[in-house]
Design an enzyme around this catalytic site. Structure first.
Site, PDB file in Angstrom:
ATOM      1  N   LYS A 111       0.823  -1.204   0.000  1.00 19.21           N
ATOM      2  CA  LYS A 111       0.000   0.000   0.000  1.00 19.21           C
ATOM      3  C   LYS A 111       0.867   1.268   0.000  1.00 19.21           C
ATOM      4  CE  LYS A 111      -3.920  -2.353   0.783  1.00 19.21           C
ATOM      5  NZ  LYS A 111      -3.566  -3.751   1.068  1.00 19.21           N
TER       6      LYS A 111
HETATM    7  C1  LIG Z   1      -4.264  -4.902   0.613  1.00 16.42           C
HETATM    8  C2  LIG Z   1      -3.475  -6.139   0.584  1.00 16.42           C
HETATM    9  C3  LIG Z   1      -3.771  -7.159  -0.331  1.00 16.42           C
HETATM   10  C4  LIG Z   1      -4.938  -7.082  -1.274  1.00 16.42           C
HETATM   11  O1  LIG Z   1      -4.789  -6.094  -2.243  1.00 16.42           O
HETATM   12  P1  LIG Z   1      -6.060  -5.552  -3.053  1.00 16.42           P
HETATM   13  O2  LIG Z   1      -5.573  -4.420  -3.850  1.00 16.42           O
HETATM   14  O3  LIG Z   1      -7.045  -5.120  -1.989  1.00 16.42           O
HETATM   15  O4  LIG Z   1      -6.577  -6.682  -3.853  1.00 16.42           O
HETATM   16  C5  LIG Z   1      -2.948  -8.270  -0.349  1.00 16.42           C
HETATM   17  N1  LIG Z   1      -1.916  -8.395   0.506  1.00 16.42           N
HETATM   18  C6  LIG Z   1      -1.607  -7.444   1.407  1.00 16.42           C
HETATM   19  C7  LIG Z   1      -0.465  -7.660   2.336  1.00 16.42           C
HETATM   20  C8  LIG Z   1      -2.371  -6.280   1.470  1.00 16.42           C
HETATM   21  O5  LIG Z   1      -2.055  -5.327   2.352  1.00 16.42           O
END
Ligand SMILES: *Cc1c(COP(=O)(O)O)cnc(C)c1O
Length: 495
Positions: A111
Site C-alpha cells: 500500500k
Molecule cells: C491490501 C493487501 C492485499 C490485497 O490487495 P487488493 O488491492 O485489496 O486486492 C494483499 N496483501 C496485502 C499484504 C495487502 O495489504
C-alpha cells in the site's frame, strides 16, 4: 482526459477532479475515458529510468493536468522513502519465476507504493479543482491501508485523516502499527465487525448528500484513500511496467515478450492496476488472481456469478479477508464494453440480493486476461515452510497464497511465460503465523515470534516494527458500526 463513473450518472473533466472526489456522486467508481497507450519505443525509453521516473512517466499519461516536473519531484520524494529508492525490486527465485517485493516502504506493505504519493496527488488535485475546504480522508482498512495512509498523510497541511479497522480482523502487529500512529491530524478507531462492515459504513458516509452539506458548512470535504480512489490505483500501474523493464534489463525476457503476474487479491485494486497496464500496451499474459478461503473471486471466475452471501472466514492473510471486492466494479464495467447502466444495475443487485451474474460472452472476455484460484490455510502454511526449505526465502502469508496459486496454475498448464509473483507484505508483519508455518509452533506475542523468526531464518527484523514496542498506544476506541458517522463528526469538532 475525462473520467466517467462506472454507473454512468456522473463525470468529471480531469484526473485531478476524480482524485479529489474519490467516489463518484452516483456511488460508482471513476474510470478514465480511455486507456492511454505506452508504445514499444516509450517502453524501451523507460528501461534506463529509475523507479520514480518510470512512475512519473506512467502517471502523467492519466494525470495530464499535473505539471510534469513537479510530479516527477513528488515521485522522487515518495520513492526516496523506499529502500534503494525502488518501489518494486525484483528477486529471481528460479528459472522463469520471480518475486516483485512491494514491501520496502515505510509501513512494510505494498500500500505504501501508492500512499506515499497520494498526499501530493490529492493536495494538488484539490488545488487544481479549486477546492478550498479542509480535506478529511476517511479510510476503511483490512489492516495495511490504514497504516500506510496514516504514515503518508500525517501532519499534511489542510488534511485530516481518520481510519476505521475491523476490531478483530487485523493482526496484532497491524493493530499496533496503527494505534501508535504519530501526528496531530490523525485518528484511528476500531469497528465491531469485519472489513466489509467497515467499508460499507464508510461508503455510506461518502454517498450521503446530507453529510456532504453538513460538512461543507464546517469547511470540510471528504476524500478517500482507499483503492476506490483513482489516485490510489494509478501509482500501482507503475510497478507492472517497472517489473517488465527490470526483466528486460536483466535479460530474463526479450522486449515484447509476455509476462504473467500473480496477485494476492482482496479488494481487487492491485490486480486491476495490472489490467490497466495491459490495456495501456504492456505485454502482459495472464493476470492470476489468488484468493484465500474467502474465495468469492475464484467462484466468480468459475461460475460468472458474484455471490457474497457466504460464510466469512478469518484467515492468516487478513488483508485479503474481503467478500465485497470494490474494484471488481471497474473490471465488470470493462467486460460489459463499458455499459454503465448495466453496471449500475448489477451493483444494485449486489446491494439488494448480495449477487449478480455476468454473461457467457463477458466470461469469455474475462478468461482472455485472467485466471483465478485459491489457497486454504493449511496449504498456505505448507507453502511458507516449503518455500523456505527450498529457497531460503521467507514469504508472508498473503504472498504465500499467491505462490501456491502460481504453483497450481503451472501444474495444470503448459504456460512457459515468465511468472512474477507480487509480494505484498513483509513476513515480519505476521511473525506468529509465519514462524508457526516454518517451525511448527510460535509464541502468541508478536515481538517474541519476530525475534525467533529472525534467529531461525537469518532475515533482518525491519526497524519500523522493532521500534513499535516502545511506542505509546494513542488510539484504543472501538465502536459499533452504526456509530461511525458520529465518530467522524466528533473528530472534526474536536480540533
Ligand atoms: C491490501 C493487501 C492485499 C490485497 O490487495 P487488493 O488491492 O485489496 O486486492 C494483499 N496483501 C496485502 C499484504 C495487502 O495489504
Amino acid at each position: 482526459m475525462k473520467f466517467f463513473s462506472t454507473r454512468g450518472k456522473s463525470e468529471v473533466n480531469c484526473s485531478a477532479n476524480a482524485i479529489a472526489k474519490g467516489l463518484a456522486d452516483d456511488g460508482g467508481l471513476f474510470v478514465p475515458e480511455k486507456f492511454p497507450k505506452v508504445s514499444m519505443a516509450e517502453l524501451k525509453s523507460m528501461l534506463d529510468f529509475d523507479y520514480a521516473e518510470r512512475a512519473c512517466f506512467v502517471l502523467h499519461k492519466y494525470l495530464e493536468e499535473y505539471d510534469y516536473a513537479e510530479l516527477l519531484s513528488a515521485c522522487k520524494n515518495a520513492y526516496s522513502k523506499f529502500e534503494d529508492s525502488d518501489g518494486a525490486p525484483i528477486v529471481k527465485i528460479d528459472d522463469n519465476f520471480f518475486i516483485m517485493e512491494l514491501f520496502h516502504g515505510p509501513t512494510l506493505a505494498f500500500k505504501d507504493v501508492a500512499l506515499t504519493l497520494l498526499p501530493y496527488l490529492l493536495r494538488k488535485g484539490s488545488d487544481i479543482s479549486g477546492i478550498k475546504e479542509n480535506i478529511l480522508i476517511l479510510v476503511a482498512t483490512s489492516g495495511d491501508t490504514g497504516k500506510a495512509a496514516l504514515e503518508g498523510f500525517k501532519d499534511a497541511d489542510g488534511i485530516k485523516i481518520m481510519v476505521f479497522y475491523p476490531s478483530e480482523g487485523v493482526s496484532d502487529m497491524q493493530k499496533l502499527q496503527m494505534c501508535t500512529q504519530e501526528g496531530g491530524n490523525v485518528n484511528v478507531v476500531g469497528v465491531k465487525g469485519n472489513f466489509d462492515d467497515c467499508q460499507t459504513a464508510v461508503k455510506k458516509i461518502f454517498i450521503s448528500k446530507q453529510v456532504e452539506q453538513d460538512f461543507k458548512q464546517r469547511n470540510v470535504v471528504l476524500s478517500s484513500a482507499n483503492s476506490i480512489n483513482f489516485g490510489r490505483l494509478a501509482p500501482q500501474i507503475t510497478y507492472y511496467f517497472s517489473a517488465y523493464c527490470d526483466l528486460v534489463n536483466s535479460n530474463e525476457i526479450k522486449m515484447g515478450e509476455e509476462v504473467n503476474f500473480v496477485v494476492p487479491t482482496g479488494n481487487f485494486g492491485n490486480i486491476l492496476a495490472g489490467y490497466y497496464a495491459k490495456q495501456m500496451g504492456l505485454p502482459v499474459g495472464k493476470l492470476i488472481c489468488a484468493s484465500n478461503d474467502n474465495n468469492v473471486l475464484t467462484e466468480f471466475y468459475l461460475t460468472g456469478t458474484y455471490d457474497c452471501n457466504r460464510e466469512f472466514f478469518k484467515t492468516t492473510s487478513p488483508s485479503m479477508d474481503i467478500l465485497i471486492s470494490s474494484n471488481l466494479e471497474r473490471l465488470v464495467f470493462e467486460l460489459s464494453n463499458r455499459d454503465a447502466s448495466l453496471t449500475a444495475k448489477r451493483m444494485e443487485e449486489l446491494k439488494s440480493n448480495s449477487k449478480y451474474s455476468i454473461t457467457e460472452q463477458e466470461k469469455a472476455k474475462l478468461y482472455e486476461d485472467f485466471y483465478a484460484d485459491y489457497t486454504d490455510g493449511e496449504e498456505c502454511a505448507e507453502t511458507i515452510a516449503d518455500f523456505f526449505d527450498e529457497y531460503g526465502y521467507v514469504l508472508d502469508p498473503h504472498t504465500a497464497v499467491a505462490v501456491d496459486v502460481a504453483n497450481k496454475y503451472l501444474e495444470n498448464s503448459e504456460d512457459e511465460r515468465a511468472m512474477v509473483v507480487l509480494s505484498t507484505a513483509s513476513p515480519y508483519k505476521f511473525p506468529h503465523d509465519v514462524l508457526k508455518a516454518i517451525t511448527g509452533n510460535a509464541p502468541t506475542d508478536a515481538f517474541k515470534s519476530a525475534k525467533i523468526l529472525n534467529e531461525e531464518t537469518a532475515t533482518p527484523i525491519p526497524e519500523q516494527l522493532s521500534k513499535l514496542k516502545e511506542k505509546q498506544r494513542r488510539f484504543t476506541a472501538v465502536i459499533e458500526r452504526d456509530k461511525t458517522l458520529e465518530a467522524v463528526v466528533e473528530f472534526i469538532e474536536n480540533k
